[in-house]
Design a protein around this motif. Structure first.
Motif, PDB file in Angstrom:
ATOM      1  N   LEU A  38       0.826  -1.212   0.000  1.00 56.76           N
ATOM      2  CA  LEU A  38       0.000   0.000   0.000  1.00 56.76           C
ATOM      3  C   LEU A  38       0.861   1.265   0.000  1.00 56.76           C
ATOM      4  N   THR A  93       0.593   6.903  -6.532  1.00 61.60           N
ATOM      5  CA  THR A  93      -0.667   7.620  -6.773  1.00 61.60           C
ATOM      6  C   THR A  93      -0.792   8.913  -5.976  1.00 61.60           C
ATOM      7  N   ILE A 102       2.050   1.776  -3.547  1.00 61.59           N
ATOM      8  CA  ILE A 102       0.966   2.312  -4.383  1.00 61.59           C
ATOM      9  C   ILE A 102       0.692   3.770  -4.016  1.00 61.59           C
ATOM     10  N   THR A 103       0.777   4.076  -2.733  1.00 62.34           N
ATOM     11  CA  THR A 103       0.582   5.459  -2.278  1.00 62.34           C
ATOM     12  C   THR A 103       1.635   6.373  -2.882  1.00 62.34           C
TER      13      THR A 103
END
Length: 192
Positions: free
Chosen positions: A158, A165, A161-162
């Motif tokens: 996560l 994005t 991905i953070t």
């Protein structure tokens, strides 16, 4: 007269430019968080493996002790059969003969020999139960450590991905998953 000229390449310009401007603080923080999570995950994975190995060790010890207990019970049974044969011989032999006295002595001898064998077999069976209990407790701990490791790995994903994005809600979700992983690791640590 030697004059030196300095020619700057694109790389030199990028390094000099980076030195004069602050780097992206969001990316830096996420990188540090990811490194910390990787360390926590490695520790949880180590503890998971260690718990599993110890659980297998105690399960193996229980199996070995179970075999020893079975051997003791077989030995006890053999002495019991010899005692039964001696009792039969005593009953079938005429009284006040040497054979009758020998059979009676054998009955007493086998009765006395059986008691320590039985006590040893029961003692070994207690060791089997103790080793089985230790194995089960460690295996339960292994599952907790494995769950903590999994949650930390999800949190690392996560964070990655953070970083790509730049979504704040995703960052917050990674913190929630991290907290769950750390709590699960703490439960595993304190229940051991």
């Amino acid at each position: 007269m030697s004059e030196e000229y300095e020619v700057h390449g694109p790389h030199d310009h990028a390094v000099q430019h980076a030195g004069h401007h602050d780097a992206d603080p969001f990316a830096g923080r996420m990188a540090v968080i990811t490194a910390v999570l990787a360390t926590i995950g490695a520790l949880c994975a180590y503890q998971s493996g260690n718990s599993e190995n110890l659980a297998l060790y105690y399960k193996n010890e229980a199996a070995i002790k179970k075999t020893e207990a079975s051997n003791q019970w077989n030995y006890y049974q053999a002495k019991g059969e010899k005692q039964n044969l001696a009792e039969l011989g005593e009953a079938l032999s005429p009284g006040n003969t040497d054979a009758h006295a020998k059979f009676a002595a054998d009955v007493d001898k086998y009765k006395q020999q059986k008691e320590p064998i039985r006590a040893k077999a029961e003692s070994i069976e207690k060791e089997v139960l103790d080793n089985d209990a230790k194995s089960e407790a460690l295996l339960h701990g292994h599952h907790r450590w494995a769950q903590a490791t999994t949650l930390i790995q999800v949190a690392i994903a996560l964070c990655a991905i953070t970083l790509l994005t730049r979504k704040r809600w995703l960052r917050n979700l990674s913190f929630v998953v991290t907290t769950a992983g750390v709590v699960m690791g703490a439960v595993a640590f304190f229940s051991a």
